[in-house]
Design a protein around this motif. Structure first.
Motif: not given
Length: 463
Positions: A118-120, A124-126, A157-159, A162-166
């Motif tokens: 959910v957090n990711v 992404l929405e933002a 992207k680093s968000v 979240i530990a790993r970039p997405v």
């Protein structure tokens, strides 16, 4: 008690919500609620999603399939971007941004969901642009090559939190030309939206080039699924060869609004007019299939100046409930079964219709048609549609049709008997009637009647 599951999560919010509320708090609130009611909730339901919750300026939805989540997002943005025909202040339209992720979620007893998945999606929405859809690499890996859209790689992207970039991809609603090829021909349908006079939102599609041919809606269409399915695809491709094919989802099914106030012949005729008006067509060939024939007959009688050629296949002027007491009883029994079994995962109820529409279908075709019917409309609307079709009667309109008319019918049709086609042809002045061998109400590629249908259409339109 909490549970875990893998899900596709769609998160969205309204762009510029705070400033909109500052300018017009009550008006903005009303517009957002209308947006949720008329577009967001119906499209989520259309694509088998679950609306988890809404906030002041956004919403969260869960889907079992990332393909369905992306289809819903594309349909939502397509409807919202049609601002010129909306009642909610079109001079200052609402824009939303959407993020989609595939991941593990925690489900609470009240149905709310939490977790990194959910957090990711929220992050992404933002990052998504106004009116855009941004998906994670996990979603991209699942949907690439399966939908009529393209993707722009936006990098990793680093968000926050979240530990790993997405990995991120921006969805392009029109696939790049280099990747667009269907059986060697550039056939890419374009989906648009318009409104019927009573406010119902209608989805329509255009594909191909050449003189226009409009296909009236028939039993449970879905612009996307039909275009992809082995049941309709070959038929639609052949119609688009050398023509601009216009078709649409009738009210109550497909990408059009499901929750509608009126399901009737007059409403269907009005919807057809709304679509051709929105498409900018003054005069065109009109094709009716099955009960779409009754709609086409009524339209041709009401607007004779707009129909150059009328093509009717597998149709009838009198609905099944009015043909005999036995037919009425059978129809009523089937409607009762539909109310209780249409939306179930077990397809036995829908198989009743499939076996009549296509008695010689392959297993793949039958499975697709069973699933198509379930995904295309709700049980309630399927019953309303079925009952309205059963009571159709356009016999008095037949002598008043002025368009040149071709009527085609297979001899062993289990949905509409051959005599129904003969009655239509006999009632329309100077109509040409063609009887063909076969049993399928929906003739499939490879059956003897398939090539004959398009040969007759080609010759008819050339005259």
């Amino acid at each position: 008690m909490t549970t875990r599951r893998l899900a596709a999560i769609l998160a969205a919010d309204v762009v510029g919500f705070s400033s909109m509320m500052e300018r017009d708090e009550e008006g903005t609130f009303a517009r957002i609620k209308a947006l949720q009611r008329t577009i967001l909730a119906p499209q989520i339901a259309n694509h088998q999603g679950r609306l988890v919750k809404t906030t002041g300026d956004g919403f969260l939805a869960e889907f079992a399939s990332p393909i369905e989540a992306l289809r819903a997002a594309i349909a939502i943005q397509g409807a919202i971007n049609l601002s010129s025909d909306r009642p909610d202040c079109p001079s200052n339209p609402v824009a939303i941004r959407i993020g989609i992720n595939l991941g593990d979620v925690i489900v609470e007893d009240d149905g709310d969901i939490y977790g990194e998945g959910v957090n990711v999606a929220a992050r992404l929405e933002a990052l998504a642009p106004a009116g855009g859809i941004l998906i994670s690499g996990k979603v991209h890996d699942e949907v690439e090559g399966k939908l009529n859209c393209g993707f722009e790689d936006r990098g990793s992207k680093s968000v926050k939190n979240i530990a790993r970039p997405v990995r991120t991809y921006l969805v392009q609603r029109e696939e790049p030309a280099a990747a667009r090829s269907i059986r060697g021909a550039a056939l890419q349908q374009e989906i648009e939206y318009c409104r019927a006079p009573d406010g119902v939102r209608l989805a329509w599609a255009k594909v191909g080039t050449g003189p226009p041919i409009v296909k009236a809606a028939n039993w449970l269409n879905h612009l996307e699924y039909d275009w992809e399915s082995p049941v309709w695809r070959a038929f639609l491709e052949r119609l688009a060869r050398g023509n601009t094919l216009i078709r649409y989802d009738a009210r109550g099914n497909g990408l059009s609004d499901w929750d509608v106030p009126d399901v009737s012949l007059d409403a269907w005729v009005s919807d057809l007019k709304a679509v051709v008006d929105d498409a900018g067509l003054d005069r065109f060939a009109l094709l009716g299939v099955s009960q779409g024939c009754a709609v086409s007959i009524a339209f041709a009688e009401r607007y004779p100046e707009r129909v150059s050629h009328l093509i009717l296949y597998g149709g009838f002027a009198l609905g099944a409930r009015k043909r005999s007491p036995e037919s009425r009883a059978k129809r009523d029994a089937m409607a009762t079964l539909m109310r209780f079994g249409w939306g179930a995962d077990e397809p036995v109820f829908r198989q009743m219709f499939t076996s009549q529409f296509m008695p010689d279908a392959t297993k793949e075709q039958a499975d697709v048609w069973n699933e198509l019917q379930r995904r295309t409309t709700s049980p309630e609307c399927a019953v309303r549609y079925f009952e309205t079709v059963g009571d159709l009667d356009v016999r008095d309109l037949l002598p008043r049709v002025q368009a040149r008319t071709l009527v085609m019918h297979v001899r062993g049709d289990l949905i509409a008997p051959l005599e129904s086609g003969r009655e239509v042809a006999a009632g329309i002045p100077d109509a040409r009637f063609v009887a063909m061998e076969g049993r399928s109400h929906l003739v499939q590629e490879g059956e003897p009647a398939f090539e004959r249908i398009f040969e007759e259409i080609r010759l008819f339109l050339s005259r």
